[in-house]
Design a protein around this motif. Structure first.
Motif, mmCIF file in Angstrom:
data_model
loop_
_atom_site.group_PDB
_atom_site.id
_atom_site.type_symbol
_atom_site.label_atom_id
_atom_site.label_comp_id
_atom_site.label_asym_id
_atom_site.label_seq_id
_atom_site.Cartn_x
_atom_site.Cartn_y
_atom_site.Cartn_z
ATOM 1 N N LEU A 123 0.823 -1.888 0.065
ATOM 2 C CA LEU A 123 -0.412 -0.009 -0.007
ATOM 3 C C LEU A 123 0.912 0.981 -0.401
ATOM 4 O O LEU A 123 0.631 2.538 -0.842
ATOM 5 N N VAL A 124 2.236 1.100 0.970
ATOM 6 C CA VAL A 124 3.305 2.170 1.065
ATOM 7 C C VAL A 124 3.154 2.812 -0.871
ATOM 8 O O VAL A 124 3.570 3.570 -1.637
ATOM 9 N N GLY A 125 4.076 0.982 -1.899
ATOM 10 C CA GLY A 125 3.463 1.278 -3.238
ATOM 11 C C GLY A 125 2.430 2.264 -3.789
ATOM 12 O O GLY A 125 3.391 3.211 -4.597
ATOM 13 N N GLY A 126 2.005 1.799 -3.691
ATOM 14 C CA GLY A 126 0.336 2.194 -4.060
ATOM 15 C C GLY A 126 0.325 3.893 -3.820
ATOM 16 O O GLY A 126 0.354 4.499 -4.874
ATOM 17 N N LEU A 127 0.350 4.393 -2.304
ATOM 18 C CA LEU A 127 0.679 5.683 -2.594
ATOM 19 C C LEU A 127 1.705 6.273 -3.507
ATOM 20 O O LEU A 127 1.422 7.773 -3.555
ATOM 21 N N ALA A 128 3.205 5.944 -3.467
ATOM 22 C CA ALA A 128 4.261 6.131 -4.402
ATOM 23 C C ALA A 128 3.501 6.629 -5.887
ATOM 24 O O ALA A 128 3.796 7.809 -6.525
ATOM 25 N N GLY A 129 2.873 5.588 -6.094
ATOM 26 C CA GLY A 129 2.707 5.413 -7.959
ATOM 27 C C GLY A 129 1.637 6.224 -7.601
ATOM 28 O O GLY A 129 1.416 7.209 -8.931
ATOM 29 N N MET A 130 0.905 6.593 -6.813
ATOM 30 C CA MET A 130 -0.575 7.298 -7.087
ATOM 31 C C MET A 130 -0.209 9.070 -7.264
ATOM 32 O O MET A 130 -0.260 10.054 -7.842
ATOM 33 N N LEU A 131 1.209 9.206 -5.766
ATOM 34 C CA LEU A 131 1.874 10.502 -6.137
ATOM 35 C C LEU A 131 2.331 10.553 -7.304
ATOM 36 O O LEU A 131 2.184 11.619 -8.135
ATOM 37 N N ALA A 132 3.621 9.638 -8.297
ATOM 38 C CA ALA A 132 3.999 9.651 -9.280
ATOM 39 C C ALA A 132 3.494 10.479 -10.183
ATOM 40 O O ALA A 132 3.404 11.165 -11.482
ATOM 41 N N ALA A 133 1.558 9.450 -10.620
ATOM 42 C CA ALA A 133 0.638 9.990 -11.259
ATOM 43 C C ALA A 133 0.152 10.596 -11.059
ATOM 44 O O ALA A 133 -0.394 11.826 -11.853
ATOM 45 N N VAL A 134 -0.211 11.347 -10.015
ATOM 46 C CA VAL A 134 -0.606 13.014 -9.831
ATOM 47 C C VAL A 134 0.483 14.208 -10.528
ATOM 48 O O VAL A 134 -0.350 14.945 -11.379
ATOM 49 N N VAL A 135 1.368 13.763 -10.169
ATOM 50 C CA VAL A 135 2.740 14.779 -11.087
ATOM 51 C C VAL A 135 2.454 14.640 -12.484
ATOM 52 O O VAL A 135 2.341 15.561 -12.730
ATOM 53 N N LEU A 136 3.153 13.351 -12.803
ATOM 54 C CA LEU A 136 3.734 13.169 -14.100
ATOM 55 C C LEU A 136 1.575 13.444 -15.057
ATOM 56 O O LEU A 136 2.409 13.523 -15.605
ATOM 57 N N GLY A 137 1.094 12.184 -14.494
ATOM 58 C CA GLY A 137 0.170 12.684 -15.419
ATOM 59 C C GLY A 137 -0.835 13.815 -16.342
ATOM 60 O O GLY A 137 -1.639 14.011 -16.510
ATOM 61 N N PHE A 138 -0.163 15.197 -14.547
ATOM 62 C CA PHE A 138 -1.328 16.150 -15.416
ATOM 63 C C PHE A 138 -0.417 16.280 -16.599
ATOM 64 O O PHE A 138 -0.911 17.114 -17.353
ATOM 65 N N VAL A 139 0.768 16.173 -16.663
ATOM 66 C CA VAL A 139 1.548 16.879 -18.238
ATOM 67 C C VAL A 139 0.779 15.404 -18.823
ATOM 68 O O VAL A 139 0.844 15.855 -20.633
ATOM 69 N N PHE A 249 -5.528 8.332 -14.671
ATOM 70 C CA PHE A 249 -4.316 7.292 -15.120
ATOM 71 C C PHE A 249 -4.008 7.627 -13.471
ATOM 72 O O PHE A 249 -2.934 7.022 -13.175
ATOM 73 N N ILE A 250 -4.157 8.636 -12.524
ATOM 74 C CA ILE A 250 -4.165 8.388 -10.667
ATOM 75 C C ILE A 250 -4.846 7.075 -10.721
ATOM 76 O O ILE A 250 -3.588 5.938 -10.006
ATOM 77 N N ILE A 251 -6.006 6.322 -11.002
ATOM 78 C CA ILE A 251 -5.760 5.262 -10.548
ATOM 79 C C ILE A 251 -4.870 3.794 -10.849
ATOM 80 O O ILE A 251 -4.834 3.076 -10.183
ATOM 81 N N ALA A 252 -4.425 4.141 -11.919
ATOM 82 C CA ALA A 252 -3.732 3.282 -12.400
ATOM 83 C C ALA A 252 -2.466 3.251 -12.447
ATOM 84 O O ALA A 252 -2.104 2.503 -11.438
ATOM 85 N N GLY A 253 -2.184 4.393 -11.949
ATOM 86 C CA GLY A 253 -0.564 4.254 -11.499
ATOM 87 C C GLY A 253 -0.745 4.449 -9.834
ATOM 88 O O GLY A 253 0.154 3.449 -8.800
ATOM 89 N N PHE A 254 -1.696 4.225 -8.997
ATOM 90 C CA PHE A 254 -2.038 3.673 -7.664
ATOM 91 C C PHE A 254 -2.266 2.002 -7.310
ATOM 92 O O PHE A 254 -1.458 1.702 -7.106
ATOM 93 N N PHE A 255 -2.561 1.207 -8.523
ATOM 94 C CA PHE A 255 -2.540 0.126 -9.307
ATOM 95 C C PHE A 255 -1.135 -0.417 -9.369
ATOM 96 O O PHE A 255 -0.459 -1.771 -8.715
ATOM 97 N N ALA A 256 -0.860 0.025 -10.185
ATOM 98 C CA ALA A 256 0.240 0.063 -10.509
ATOM 99 C C ALA A 256 2.027 0.032 -8.945
ATOM 100 O O ALA A 256 3.170 -0.597 -9.367
ATOM 101 N N GLY A 257 1.715 1.125 -8.712
ATOM 102 C CA GLY A 257 2.482 1.041 -7.378
ATOM 103 C C GLY A 257 2.224 -0.059 -6.566
ATOM 104 O O GLY A 257 3.136 -0.266 -5.842
ATOM 105 N N VAL A 258 1.048 -0.572 -6.365
ATOM 106 C CA VAL A 258 0.679 -1.395 -5.476
ATOM 107 C C VAL A 258 1.282 -2.583 -5.629
ATOM 108 O O VAL A 258 1.827 -3.244 -5.595
ATOM 109 N N ALA A 259 1.766 -3.028 -6.853
ATOM 110 C CA ALA A 259 2.734 -4.105 -8.201
ATOM 111 C C ALA A 259 3.984 -3.870 -7.779
ATOM 112 O O ALA A 259 4.645 -4.992 -7.673
#
Length: 452
Positions: A123-139, A249-259
């Motif tokens: 879940l820590v990884g999921g939050l990290a992936g979601m945060l990365a998606a929030v920043v990079l996905g906006f672009v 994209f953010i949701i996908a980033g969260f599950f990618a982070g869980v992986a």
């Protein structure tokens, strides 16, 4: 005239009685039928995850099963972009990889006294992936189509280069390692034995798979399909396609982070390779091979990815070349992936016409096997000359001895390949005609049933 009720009895008015009294229209209550098939499928999926270590008991097999769980979550998260949203991403490993590094650092912090259970590291990884998606996905989500793909490719290369330039976080070429056997055991579970790690990852696999399936049934998931199919119409009715893509994209980033967190927990190390283009290409390749247009397609693709990278790589050093040939074959003859082949044949079987195709399938499989044997013989001789020439010129292939520098071996392999290709093309054309006739019969049967 009033009705007299027996003493001590009570009565609640029904909707129809209330409507008759008040004059208002009676409300209509309807309930959707219980989807027994879906319950059976999910129960079987949970059962497979539960009993798999009992069927494959070796340590190597359990490790492969854990990798399959990780790959299933990663490919399903990627399919939110590709299959559900039509967003071709060449940098999905950025989110799984960054999450792996964060999860590794979290494991080290837990060893240093951080009061977080090891079981929550994914879940820590999921939050990290979601945060990365929030920043990079906006672009990235400001564009669609080819510009989106190119932006994700650029960001992927940027993060990979950064992984070698910031050793304080990424550990340089050696990466960052950790120990998952930290903290206090919970009910005797230390996550030291591989089977304990497997069952934890299996729980995350099942929950994430169910959550992603639920997302595809939400209004946002349906709107994402609409953005994929007709973005102009979505904009016309008042929705922002960029906002739909961004949230998805953010949701996908969260599950990618869980992986990515599951990967860190399983392997206890993260290197620059986890954010590389090769990992992103693998997600794309096997999601497509499994079937991006079906929910269970990425699951099939993830299983194939682990089998190819672990088992096939042990049989031959040319496994990537074989994988490329399989991908080319699937693009040419089955662009919908393995899942589409399964669904098309289930449709034929539902109308009782599959038995007419079994001889054609045998002929297709036999001719394809002949092509594979001939081509594999040439590939193995080429690789032997390039990598193992010091061991001599002979190669053992399927029980036969081939001379990598002998003209007879090359002519024989080329002859087998050409004969197999000719056989396959003849059988394929005959199968195509037979398949078309069966589809016409099915369409006629469907129209007959609708007319009843």
């Amino acid at each position: 005239m009033s009705a007299v009720m027996p003493s001590g009895s009570t009565s609640a008015p029904t909707p129809a009685a209330s409507a008759a009294t008040t004059g208002a229209p009676a409300p209509v209550y309807s309930f959707r039928p219980y989807n027994v098939g879906r319950v059976v499928v999910w129960s079987l999926f949970a059962l497979v995850l539960l009993v798999a270590p009992s069927l494959f008991t070796s340590s190597h097999s359990v490790t492969m099963l854990s990798q399959m769980g990780i790959a299933i979550v990663a490919c399903l998260s990627y399919n939110i972009l590709l299959g559900q949203g039509g967003m071709l991403s060449f940098g999905h490993a950025v989110y799984t990889g960054l999450a792996s590094f964060v999860a590794i650092h979290a494991l080290n912090s837990i060893g240093g006294g951080l009061p977080v259970p090891v079981s929550l590291v994914p879940l820590v990884g999921g939050l990290a992936g979601m945060l990365a998606a929030v920043v990079l996905g906006f672009v990235t989500t400001k564009k669609a189509g080819t510009p989106f793909a190119m932006i994700t490719l650029g960001l992927g290369e940027l993060v990979f280069a950064m992984s070698l330039m910031v050793p304080e976080f990424f550990g340089g070429e050696g990466g960052v390692s950790a120990n998952r056997v930290v903290g206090k055991p919970v009910m005797g579970i230390t996550f030291g034995p591989e089977v304990q790690v497997y069952y934890l990852l299996a729980i995350y696999t099942f929950v994430c798979t169910a959550a992603i399936f639920a997302f595809t049934r939400t209004p946002l998931g349906r709107m994402l399909n609409a953005v994929r199919d007709n973005p102009e119409r979505v904009e016309f009715i008042g929705y922002s396609t960029q906002r739909v893509r961004y949230i998805s994209f953010i949701i996908a980033g969260f599950f990618a982070g869980v992986a990515g967190g599951m990967y860190a927990l399983n392997f206890e190390i993260a290197t620059a390779e986890v954010v590389g283009a090769g990992r992103s290409g693998a997600y794309l390749l096997f999601t497509f091979l499994g079937g991006a247009t079906f929910f269970f397609g990425p699951i099939i693709g993830a299983i194939c990815m682990v089998l190819a990278s672990v088992l096939l790589s042990e049989f031959t050093k040319a496994w990537l070349l074989y994988l490329g040939l399989i991908f080319l074959f699937m693009v040419m003859y089955a662009p919908g992936g393995i899942a589409s082949l399964i669904m098309m044949n289930l449709r034929v079987a539902a109308f009782g016409k599959l038995r007419r195709l079994w001889t054609a399938y045998l002929a297709l499989g036999g001719s394809a096997l002949v092509v594979l044997i001939g081509a594999a013989a040439m590939i193995e001789m080429i690789y032997h000359l390039q990598l193992n020439q010091a061991l001599g010129t002979t190669v053992r292939f399927l029980g036969a001895t081939l001379d990598a520098k002998g003209i007879d071996s090359w002519v024989g392999a080329a002859f087998v390949t050409l004969v197999g290709l000719a056989m396959f093309e003849v059988v394929r054309r005959h199968f195509s005609v037979q398949w078309g006739q069966i589809q016409e019969e099915i369409e006629k049967e469907i129209k007959r049933r609708e007319a009843l």
